[in-house]
Design an enzyme around this catalytic site. Sequence first.
Site, PDB file in Angstrom:
ATOM      1  N   SER A 144      -0.714  -0.262   0.707  1.00 37.30           N
ATOM      2  CA  SER A 144       0.567   0.439   0.414  1.00 37.30           C
ATOM      3  C   SER A 144       1.693   0.162   1.136  1.00 37.30           C
ATOM      4  O   SER A 144       2.192  -0.939   1.335  1.00 37.30           O
ATOM      5  CB  SER A 144       0.126   1.954   0.008  1.00 37.30           C
ATOM      6  N   ASP A 194      -1.852   1.284 -11.886  1.00 40.03           N
ATOM      7  CA  ASP A 194      -1.565   1.976 -10.605  1.00 40.03           C
ATOM      8  C   ASP A 194       0.050   2.803 -10.877  1.00 40.03           C
ATOM      9  O   ASP A 194       0.845   2.123 -11.080  1.00 40.03           O
ATOM     10  CB  ASP A 194      -0.996   0.815  -9.548  1.00 40.03           C
ATOM     11  N   HIS A 239      -4.109   3.443  -6.638  1.00 37.70           N
ATOM     12  CA  HIS A 239      -3.640   2.787  -5.855  1.00 37.70           C
ATOM     13  C   HIS A 239      -4.351   2.568  -4.693  1.00 37.70           C
ATOM     14  O   HIS A 239      -3.928   2.121  -3.687  1.00 37.70           O
ATOM     15  CB  HIS A 239      -2.431   3.811  -5.246  1.00 37.70           C
TER      16      HIS A 239
END
Length: 266
Positions: free
Chosen positions: A95, A217, A245
């Site tokens: 991320s 996502d 995610h």
Amino acid sequence: MSARSRNNVVVTGALDGPTVLLAHGFGCDQHMWRLIVPALAERFRVVLFDHVGAGRSDASAWTAERYASLDAYAQDVVEICTEMDLRDVILVGHSVSAMIAVLAANHSPDRFAKLVLLTPSPRYIDDGDYRGGFSAADIAELLDSLDANYLGWSNTMAPVIMGNPERPELGQELTESFCRTDPKIAQVFARATFLSDNRADLPKVSVETLVIETAQDAIAPRGVGRYVHENISGSSLLTLDATGHCPQLSAPEATAAAIIGFAGTR
């Protein structure tokens, strides 16, 4: 204070093998890697750490001024590698830590052999032809909601970020992780994350790179991964048949296999 102590560095696995350094995302800590560590540890020296302000890091090292940008987190990654004399590192960033990994590798490319960017986004806000998945108003509302009621925001957003509504225990785990974070720290890190624009940093990457996205996502939608891939010369793009995610939790076997397959090649 040593970087190892400050960032709660933990080393496991094949200590004479290549080094894989795992960098967690917003609202998380190194515990979020636990489902893929055993597979990695069979052939790699696995180095885990907590970003300052997360997990069991030394919270006294955190200041709002220093950690208002992703650069400080990237500097911490480089300091860990320097202090431990880690070389030819395979750096895995999840991320927001995907962009932290990009910044670290651009700062000290001699330390890193490969990058794995797991569900990355160089910019969350749409900008002209670029589609990050959110409008400026969306992000402003998200940050206002986080400021007003962090625990409520966590309970609402964590299941959205995780996806997989048929597996509510995953969303609950992320909610609990968010709720363990000091709200003051979360507010600053959220702004550093969701207001960042690292698109110009992508073409500077000189390290072999794998971009991993998932099929669905809500935070880094399809198209963002391709943008990252197309702007890092020579990179590869892999789309996991997974949702959400955080595939290291929702699809750990596939995520571990992708990292191992890429990290193990020369």
